[in-house]
Design a protein around this motif. Structure first.
Motif, PDB file in Angstrom:
ATOM      1  N   TYR A  49     -12.264  -0.041   0.266  1.00  0.00           N
ATOM      2  CA  TYR A  49     -12.077  -0.199   1.907  1.00  0.00           C
ATOM      3  C   TYR A  49     -13.113  -1.310   2.166  1.00  0.00           C
ATOM      4  O   TYR A  49     -14.211  -1.198   1.485  1.00  0.00           O
ATOM      5  CB  TYR A  49     -12.321   1.107   2.313  1.00  0.00           C
ATOM      6  N   HIS A  51       0.665  -1.156   0.059  1.00  0.00           N
ATOM      7  CA  HIS A  51      -0.101   0.111   0.221  1.00  0.00           C
ATOM      8  C   HIS A  51       0.942   1.291   0.111  1.00  0.00           C
ATOM      9  O   HIS A  51       0.485   2.263   0.544  1.00  0.00           O
ATOM     10  CB  HIS A  51      -0.815  -0.035   1.296  1.00  0.00           C
ATOM     11  N   GLU A 104      -8.957  -2.986   1.332  1.00  0.00           N
ATOM     12  CA  GLU A 104      -8.518  -2.098   2.758  1.00  0.00           C
ATOM     13  C   GLU A 104      -9.112  -2.414   3.796  1.00  0.00           C
ATOM     14  O   GLU A 104     -10.239  -1.670   3.808  1.00  0.00           O
ATOM     15  CB  GLU A 104      -8.265  -0.452   2.264  1.00  0.00           C
ATOM     16  N   HIS A 152       2.038   4.695  -1.256  1.00  0.00           N
ATOM     17  CA  HIS A 152       1.302   5.541  -2.196  1.00  0.00           C
ATOM     18  C   HIS A 152       2.569   6.538  -2.855  1.00  0.00           C
ATOM     19  O   HIS A 152       2.145   7.486  -3.470  1.00  0.00           O
ATOM     20  CB  HIS A 152       0.647   6.510  -1.046  1.00  0.00           C
ATOM     21  N   HIS A 190      -1.255   2.225   7.240  1.00  0.00           N
ATOM     22  CA  HIS A 190      -1.092   2.650   5.766  1.00  0.00           C
ATOM     23  C   HIS A 190      -0.012   3.112   5.651  1.00  0.00           C
ATOM     24  O   HIS A 190       0.935   3.360   6.379  1.00  0.00           O
ATOM     25  CB  HIS A 190      -1.974   4.017   5.848  1.00  0.00           C
TER      26      HIS A 190
HETATM   27 ZN   LIG Z   1      -5.555   3.369   1.573  1.00  0.00          ZN
END
Ligand SMILES: [Zn+2]
Length: 450
Positions: free
Chosen positions: A396, A106, A365, A108, A215
């Protein structure tokens, strides 16, 4: 005598090594500037590489069947990718689908992996084409990482241990207007750092699989260099301390957790070092051995969205919010085809190492409530790791509590994911029905009445 002793010892040691394990890696860093995933605010493609991105595979042979865990420095592998890779691996190597686990860190600060978060970006045809090519090449890279790990199988021993790291913070902060993304010290967290150690029969470290529920977003939208964020830095730090060893990171149920503090490159490196130091500490402890066999189960259930109508999307079409309008167009197109989106397929998997450890891998998620509830239900006598972000990342997965509270994880994020709207209130029970089913199939019963 010396020869006799060494032969004797190696026979004894090899005899005790009931598993074979293999490990491999493939560099999946995009070679050209590419659109980065996770933040809608970005306005241009990536600008260089701060750290390479990797797909890594860890394979096990328990004497009866082969199992492989694939980890990636990517935002989220969609099933459009994992289905292709799995089909290939099933055909070429004869693995059962239940014995292939894909997880995404995950990060980003990696590329968009289409069609994950399909509506978040405004892409030029050239960038869209580049992403299609990236996803196509990725399927080949993941299959070749798996093939290489299976080709590397050699006698091994496995151990499990646990550490803890506290930089993961609950991010659902109560505000006057509802729940906003911030820091909520009163919210639930899981600071467990499970560590699976893989050694040769002579004790030499070969691989380490570690995990955390937070995260991978120390780096925020203003960062344009590719990297694996804290998870990438942690893996690199462990590999630097143990040359030749492969470190693999799994993202757990960290959907409602953010690193704290964040937004600085030094902080991503710092969180990575924190995690790596904890893994190093656990590796030196006396750990619990994992025994064969590995039992596995895999199931695709369906999660249902709350009822919706054509009228609401016709209204959204007029919205000034570009994402809402984009979603409305996609939903009206589905209505026009006579196939409005009412549900999403949802993968749930369990890998159980004898009676020593169960690894539950959930799609999407997943918020930390799922992990905490599974631990309550199944108890602590046998190790339990509950991963999210596995096999598919379609949106999610809020718990009933979070669904009722609202906020980004239950409502707003669904727009970027191109889903019709929030789930209905059955979502948590439907996920747990599937968890109970795969757990039962690997022989693990709840430790207390539900
Ligand atoms: Zn996320």
């Amino acid at each position: 005598m010396k020869t006799f002793l060494s032969v004797f010892l190696s026979v004894v040691l090899l005899g005790a090594a009931e598993f074979k394990a293999g490990v491999a890696r493939v560099n999946i860093t995009p070679q050209l500037p590419i659109w980065m995933s996770g933040y809608a605010s970005r306005t241009r493609p990536s600008e260089g590489v701060f750290q390479d991105l990797w797909a890594k595979a860890l394979a096990f042979d328990d004497g009866r069947a082969k199992t492989v865990i694939v980890t990636t420095d990517l935002i989220g592998l969609p099933r459009a990718v994992t289905d292709l890779v799995a089909a290939r691996v099933i055909k070429e190597y004869g693995l059962d689908r239940s014995r292939i686990l894909f997880n995404s860190s995950h990060t980003h600060t990696g590329p968009v992996v289409r069609p994950n978060l399909a509506l978040m970006y405004d892409l030029s045809p050239e960038q869209a084409q580049r992403l299609e090519e990236y996803a196509r090449k990725l399927t080949l890279d993941l299959a070749s990482a798996i093939g290489a790990a299976l080709g590397d199988l050699a006698p091994a021993r496995l151990w499990i241990g646990h550490g803890s790291a506290t930089f993961g913070a609950n991010r659902r902060e109560p505000a006057a207007t509802g729940v906003k993304i911030g820091v909520n010290p009163a919210g639930p967290v899981d600071h467990d750092v499970p560590v699976i150690k893989v050694t040769a029969p002579d004790g030499r470290l070969r691989a380490v699989l570690f995990a955390y529920a937070c995260h991978n977003t120390t780096l925020t939208g203003e960062f344009y260099q590719l990297s694996g964020d804290y998870a990438g830095f942690a893996q690199a730090e462990i590999e630097k301390a143990h040359p030749g060893v492969t470190a693999l990171f799994m993202q757990l149920c960290g959907a409602d957790q953010n690193p704290d503090p964040r937004s600085k490159l030094e902080l991503a490196e710092q969180h990575g070092r924190t995690l790596a130091a904890e893994v190093a500490r656990v590796l030196d402890e006396k750990l619990r051995p994992l025994r064969p066999p590995i039992r596995t189960a895999y199931k695709i259930t369906a999660l249902e969205f709350a009822p919706h109508s054509r009228e609401q999307y016709e209204k959204d079409l007029e919205s000034k919010n570009a994402y809402l309008a984009r979603r409305a167009r996609a939903m009206l197109a589905a209505y026009a085809e006579g196939a409005p989106v009412r549900r999403t397929p949802y993968p749930v998997q369990a890998l159980r190492f004898n009676g020593d450890l169960t690894l539950v891998a959930l799609g999407g998620e997943v918020v930390v409530d799922y992990d905490l509830r599974a631990r309550r239900e199944y108890g602590t006598k046998e190790n339990l790791i509950v991963a999210g972000f596995s096999n598919d990342v379609m949106c999610y997965i809020p718990s009933l509590r979070i669904l009722k509270e609202g906020g980004y994880e239950s409502v707003d994020s669904m727009i970027y994911y191109g889903q019709p709207g929030p789930f209905n209130e059955q979502v948590e029970e439907l996920v747990f029905d599937a968890i109970h089913d795969v757990m039962k199939r690997v022989g693990r019963q709840p430790s207390r009445a539900r």
